[in-house]
Design an enzyme around this catalytic site. Structure first.
Site, PDB file in Angstrom:
ATOM      1  N   ASN A 178      -6.332  43.013  29.631  1.00 28.75           N
ATOM      2  CA  ASN A 178      -5.919  42.563  30.359  1.00 28.75           C
ATOM      3  C   ASN A 178      -4.614  43.507  31.199  1.00 28.75           C
ATOM      4  OD1 ASN A 178      -6.137  41.350  32.727  1.00 28.75           O
ATOM      5  ND2 ASN A 178      -6.600  39.129  32.173  1.00 28.75           N
ATOM      6  N   TRP A 179      -4.650  43.625  32.027  1.00 26.40           N
ATOM      7  CA  TRP A 179      -3.516  44.117  32.714  1.00 26.40           C
ATOM      8  C   TRP A 179      -2.411  42.994  33.581  1.00 26.40           C
ATOM      9  CZ3 TRP A 179      -3.314  50.946  33.490  1.00 26.40           C
ATOM     10  CH2 TRP A 179      -3.357  51.115  32.088  1.00 26.40           C
ATOM     11  N   LYS A 180      -3.786  42.484  33.943  1.00 29.70           N
ATOM     12  CA  LYS A 180      -2.741  41.506  34.861  1.00 29.70           C
ATOM     13  C   LYS A 180      -2.036  41.942  36.137  1.00 29.70           C
ATOM     14  CE  LYS A 180      -2.939  38.157  31.585  1.00 29.70           C
ATOM     15  NZ  LYS A 180      -1.845  36.998  30.691  1.00 29.70           N
TER      16      LYS A 180
ATOM     17  N   HIS B  28     -10.837  33.253  34.190  1.00 32.38           N
ATOM     18  CA  HIS B  28      -9.355  33.439  33.385  1.00 32.38           C
ATOM     19  C   HIS B  28      -8.754  32.418  34.126  1.00 32.38           C
ATOM     20  CE1 HIS B  28      -5.190  34.659  32.277  1.00 32.38           C
ATOM     21  NE2 HIS B  28      -5.943  35.549  31.619  1.00 32.38           N
TER      22      HIS B  28
ATOM     23  N   GLU C 216      -5.577  31.593  34.517  1.00 30.12           N
ATOM     24  CA  GLU C 216      -4.983  31.864  35.701  1.00 30.12           C
ATOM     25  C   GLU C 216      -5.528  32.532  36.878  1.00 30.12           C
ATOM     26  OE1 GLU C 216      -3.285  35.916  34.135  1.00 30.12           O
ATOM     27  OE2 GLU C 216      -2.032  34.846  32.467  1.00 30.12           O
TER      28      GLU C 216
ATOM     29  N   GLU D 137      -9.466  31.827  25.072  1.00 28.75           N
ATOM     30  CA  GLU D 137      -7.870  31.758  25.597  1.00 28.75           C
ATOM     31  C   GLU D 137      -7.414  30.096  25.875  1.00 28.75           C
ATOM     32  OE1 GLU D 137      -6.874  36.326  27.128  1.00 28.75           O
ATOM     33  OE2 GLU D 137      -7.025  34.177  28.725  1.00 28.75           O
TER      34      GLU D 137
ATOM     35  N   GLY E  89       0.799  34.346  27.228  1.00 32.34           N
ATOM     36  CA  GLY E  89       2.091  34.109  28.075  1.00 32.34           C
ATOM     37  C   GLY E  89       3.411  34.069  27.069  1.00 32.34           C
TER      38      GLY E  89
ATOM     39  N   SER F 225      -1.469  35.443  23.753  1.00 35.77           N
ATOM     40  CA  SER F 225      -0.110  35.913  22.585  1.00 35.77           C
ATOM     41  C   SER F 225      -0.743  36.985  21.638  1.00 35.77           C
ATOM     42  CB  SER F 225       0.865  35.043  21.903  1.00 35.77           C
ATOM     43  OG  SER F 225       1.830  34.966  23.554  1.00 35.77           O
TER      44      SER F 225
ATOM     45  N   GLY G 215      -3.371  40.140  26.759  1.00 34.58           N
ATOM     46  CA  GLY G 215      -2.391  40.877  28.150  1.00 34.58           C
ATOM     47  C   GLY G 215      -1.053  41.646  27.630  1.00 34.58           C
ATOM     48  N   GLY G 216       0.079  41.188  27.968  1.00 32.05           N
ATOM     49  CA  GLY G 216       1.203  41.489  27.370  1.00 32.05           C
ATOM     50  C   GLY G 216       0.796  43.074  26.502  1.00 32.05           C
TER      51      GLY G 216
HETATM   52  P1  13P Z   1      -0.750  37.156  26.140  1.00 33.69           P
HETATM   53  O1  13P Z   1      -1.467  38.307  25.307  1.00 33.69           O
HETATM   54  O2  13P Z   1       0.276  38.239  27.201  1.00 33.69           O
HETATM   55  O3  13P Z   1      -0.379  36.294  26.178  1.00 33.69           O
HETATM   56  O4  13P Z   1      -1.930  37.117  27.597  1.00 33.69           O
HETATM   57  C1  13P Z   1      -3.003  36.809  27.363  1.00 33.69           C
HETATM   58  C2  13P Z   1      -4.194  36.956  28.078  1.00 33.69           C
HETATM   59  O5  13P Z   1      -4.097  35.829  29.727  1.00 33.69           O
HETATM   60  C3  13P Z   1      -4.893  37.858  28.169  1.00 33.69           C
HETATM   61  O6  13P Z   1      -6.194  37.848  29.148  1.00 33.69           O
END
Ligand code: 13P
Length: 261
Positions: A10-12, A96, A98, A168, A174, A214, A235-236
């Site tokens: 997920n590149w956000k 998600h 967010e 999640e 993050g 993470s 994510g990251g």
């Molecule tokens: P991180 O891997 O950066 O913690 O993000 C997880 C995430 O929200 C994937 O959708």
């Protein structure tokens, strides 16, 4: 026997279209060495079409990070299922944390989106997970149960096999604080039980349950070894080709070793 792992990135809200193309070109080369992992990347909307062109003839699947629940209409700023399909998407992340936190999405809306995705043959990756306060109050199972019941459990029996669920925990996103493999497995086996009870054991055993929060190359193996963790939503660490490729390789090795022993 473990399921073939699914690793989704997920590149956000990162990467312009040209940055996305550069990243995906490197990933595409790395993916040639991988045969036992389903790989999905979810760039921002503005990069989907260009990334889709680069991914032609590649085993990497494309996904989006959100979608609206109407097929078309006067919904300024929203993206429809047909637009995603037209841009080459096979998956979409829905619900998600967010989206829940910053854009006030609730389980009723998320359920509508899940139904629409399925109607248009887009595989929804539906996210559930508790906040830190909810875990500290020992409400994490109740929170996930309610999210499951309202966003997923209202689907008909014939629709549920096409769904992917991602657990999640919000406090692990993050933050560098991963849930321990035992904490993640506990929730995954709980979600599996909810699926078994609502649908059937046969259905429950087939649904891929991804862990997100993470995930990094050095914790992938210990998470993926757990019986109810079928993959990861990253994510990251999906924003750099090297770390995402390492996570994919760890998942493949864990799967191959696990199924030999
Ligand atoms: P991180 O891997 O950066 O913690 O993000 C997880 C995430 O929200 C994937 O959708």
């Amino acid at each position: 026997m473990k399921k073939r792992p699914l690793i989704a990135g997920n590149w956000k809200m990162y990467k312009t279209a040209s940055e996305a193309v550069t990243l995906v070109q490197t990933l595409k080369a790395a993916a040639h060495a991988v045969s036992n992992v389903t790989i999905v990347i979810c760039p921002p909307f503005t990069a989907l079409s260009e990334v889709s062109r680069v991914l032609k003839d590649s085993p990497i699947h494309l996904g989006a990070q959100n979608m609206y629940c109407a097929p078309e209409g006067a919904f300024t700023g929203e993206i429809s299922p047909m637009m995603l399909k037209d841009s080459g998407c096979r998956y979409v992340i829905l619900g998600h944390s967010e989206r829940r936190q910053y854009f006030k999405e609730d389980d009723i809306l998320i359920h509508e989106k899940v139904k629409t995705a399925l109607k248009y043959s887009i595989i929804p990756i539906v996210c559930v997970g508790e906040t830190l306060a909810e875990r500290e109050a020992k409400k994490h199972f109740d929170v996930v149960k309610a999210q499951f019941a309202d966003s997923i459990g209202r689907l008909e029996k014939e629709d549920i096999p096409k769904v992917v669920i991602a657990y999640e925990p919000v406090w692990a996103i993050g933050t560098g604080k991963t849930a321990t493999p035992d904490q993640a497995e506990q929730m995954h086996s709980y979600i599996r039980r909810l699926l078994n009870e609502r649908y059937s054991q046969e259905v429950g055993s087939r649904i891929p349950l991804l862990y997100g929060g993470s995930v990094k190359p050095d914790n992938t193996k210990s998470l993926m070894e757990k019986p109810n963790i079928d993959g990861a939503l990253v994510g990251g660490a999906s924003l750099k080709a090297e770390s995402f490729a390492q996570i994919i390789q760890e998942a493949q090795q864990t799967y191959e070793t696990g199924n030999k022993s």
